[in-house]
Design an enzyme around this catalytic site. Sequence first.
Site, short mmCIF file in Angstrom:
data_model
loop_
_atom_site.label_atom_id
_atom_site.label_comp_id
_atom_site.label_asym_id
_atom_site.label_seq_id
_atom_site.Cartn_x
_atom_site.Cartn_y
_atom_site.Cartn_z
N SER A 1 -26.35 -22.39 -4.49
CA SER A 1 -26.76 -23.54 -5.32
C SER A 1 -28.20 -23.40 -5.81
CB SER A 1 -26.63 -24.84 -4.52
OG SER A 1 -25.32 -25.02 -4.10
N ALA A 2 -29.06 -22.93 -4.92
CA ALA A 2 -30.49 -22.86 -5.28
C ALA A 2 -30.75 -21.76 -6.30
CB ALA A 2 -31.32 -22.61 -4.02
N ARG B 1 -15.82 -13.43 -19.31
CA ARG B 1 -16.56 -12.71 -18.27
C ARG B 1 -15.79 -11.52 -17.70
NH1 ARG B 1 -19.83 -16.91 -14.34
NH2 ARG B 1 -21.38 -17.31 -15.92
N GLU C 1 -22.90 -22.79 -23.42
CA GLU C 1 -22.66 -21.53 -22.71
C GLU C 1 -21.34 -20.93 -23.20
OE1 GLU C 1 -23.07 -21.95 -18.49
OE2 GLU C 1 -25.24 -22.14 -18.65
N GLY D 1 -25.54 -26.36 3.88
CA GLY D 1 -26.63 -27.15 3.30
C GLY D 1 -26.91 -26.76 1.86
N GLY E 1 -27.87 -21.53 -14.93
CA GLY E 1 -27.45 -22.23 -16.13
C GLY E 1 -27.60 -23.74 -15.98
N SER F 1 -18.85 -24.87 -11.69
CA SER F 1 -18.80 -24.88 -10.22
C SER F 1 -19.77 -25.86 -9.59
CB SER F 1 -19.02 -23.47 -9.65
OG SER F 1 -20.06 -22.84 -10.32
N LEU F 2 -20.95 -26.00 -10.16
CA LEU F 2 -21.85 -27.04 -9.63
C LEU F 2 -21.21 -28.41 -9.85
CD1 LEU F 2 -25.37 -25.74 -10.79
CD2 LEU F 2 -24.35 -25.55 -8.53
N ALA G 1 -22.96 -28.87 -2.31
CA ALA G 1 -21.82 -29.68 -1.85
C ALA G 1 -22.17 -30.39 -0.55
CB ALA G 1 -20.59 -28.80 -1.68
#
Length: 531
Positions: free
Chosen positions: A52-53, A288, A123, A22, A57, A387-388, A25
């Site tokens: 996700s939550a 990174r 970024e 949940g 960024g 990624s989001l 995605a």
Amino acid sequence: MTESPFPPRSWSGIDDVVIVGGGLAGLFCALKLSPRPVTVLTGAPIGEGASSAWAQGGIAAAIGPGDTVESHLADTIAAGDGLVDAAMARGMIADAGERIHDLLGYGVPFDRDLKGALTLSREAAHAERRVVHVRGDMAGKAIMTALVAAVRRTDSIRVLEGFVAERLHAEGSYVSGLVARDRRGGLSDRLFLKTRAVVLCSGGVGHLYAVTTNPPEANGEGMAAAAQAGALIADAEFVQFHPTAVDIGRDPAPLATEALRGEGAIIVDRAGARFLADIHPDAELAPRDVVARAVHEAVVSGRGAFLDCRKAIGAAFAERFPTVHAACIAAGIDPAIAPIPIAPAAHYHMGGVHVDGSGRTTLSGLWAAGEVASTGAHGANRLASNSLLEAVVFAARVANDIQGLMPNHKLVRWSQSGAGEFADLSEDVSGAIAELRAAMSRHVGVVRDAAGLEAALALIGRLAAAARQPQLKNALTAARLIAAAALARAESRGGHYRSDFPEHDPAQARRSFLTLADLDRKAARKPEAAE
Ligand SMILES: Cc1cc2nc3c(=O)[nH]c(=O)nc-3n(C[C@H](O)[C@H](O)[C@H](O)COP(=O)(O)OP(=O)(O)OC[C@H]3O[C@@H](n4cnc5c(N)ncnc54)[C@H](O)[C@@H]3O)c2cc1C
């Protein structure tokens, strides 16, 4: 009487698509499949237990004036260090605008300027300002709040909260169901769902490591279940370590967003000396993995590493970075006047269940999207805020693919298995999990070598021989995939650094693919070694 596993909500009929997870995605896929009935199965309440939550960024999208798909693609390919599947990445980037539009439609309050245009931040390693965001570092929370609300008001989506998928039921290479345990009802309670389509959206693997920014639910269980059913796993060795997790002994470790360095924050040791400038021309804004290794060295050598935001951000900290500020204040550190102690932390898994451009895995009836999937779009290292983007783009493609393949939904039967069908598995596995996480951080972490990886695999083998509980078995399977892939890649590339092979090897500039059966065959040939 046992409580019904179904929340009391209006519902007619039982669907044939089950989405595991949940997070962004999973919820996006469910909304995109609407009005087709779907079940979202999630270990934690939707919106919780999801990386996700926590995203600070935002979402990368080449939608600003002058920005192009080609420019975003070039940055993605550069970050991916030779392994990006350019066609996958190009498709993902090209779909960004439409998916941002969808999110706005679901009510996500992305920041806008006075004229109403979306504001974009820049970024690290992005050539342009192209990250849509919400109130400084609140993007993930705002996106998930809007999607959870949209899901709650969509009658075609049934949400089963508190159920953890632990095993896929496969007939040959066809996935036809899954087994989930009820987190509330004790470990011997199981639910069997017969399915025509399972969409894995179970997130990453960070919690296999002792130091991570990920929630506890990001423990690789979805990837392990897919691998056990025979799915091909890709690029498992590539784990991204975030260089600036806040090192205050919290598990998970809070994240000090990269944007702080973007605003000029510097990294210093205990004596106040900067050390990144000696290592890379971009100093704190180096890739990174470079920054993570430098911070790792400073921490293990005892010199310590700190993010000093006093000059660059100072008194504006609370207003501009409220999430990071709250975490620091809770630990007794005021980042406006004191440097923040930092350490690298497992953050993102580039590898996962291998999928094609429609999110199909190598098993029929099984799709994957989000962090659990490996599309190849990130290569050996993920570009910030991609990624989001990948989660929404591939979740939408999965929905589209399922709808095209199975335009008519079919009613299927579900049943709750009785206790006793499964062994009583209430043993305490916390000791074994802690041992595993420590070994993963030590041997399969920022800096790896053959001896350490072999030691990790030997420990995983020992723990697996004694393991009975599915959660532990799944964690060990996921860890084994990562460690075995890391041992097999005898070079350094992207997020994978081998101190015994510190350079790129052009001959190994290709993605890696493995199955559990491959590993078992290899182990059988070399019984003295773990793999
Ligand atoms: C602190 C932090 C900051 C980040 N910032 C950014 C950013 O700014 N931009 C960006 O692009 N990316 C960012 N990332 C990465 C990004 O957040 C994740 O890659 C992305 O959210 C993954 O989405 P997902 O839906 O695949 O997984 P998640 O959001 O992690 O959701 C996974 C879901 O699956 C559930 N689940 C797990 N296993 C099971 C199981 N076996 N059975 C049932 N349910 C299960 C979980 O409870 C959860 O609901 C960040 C990550 C972290 C941790």
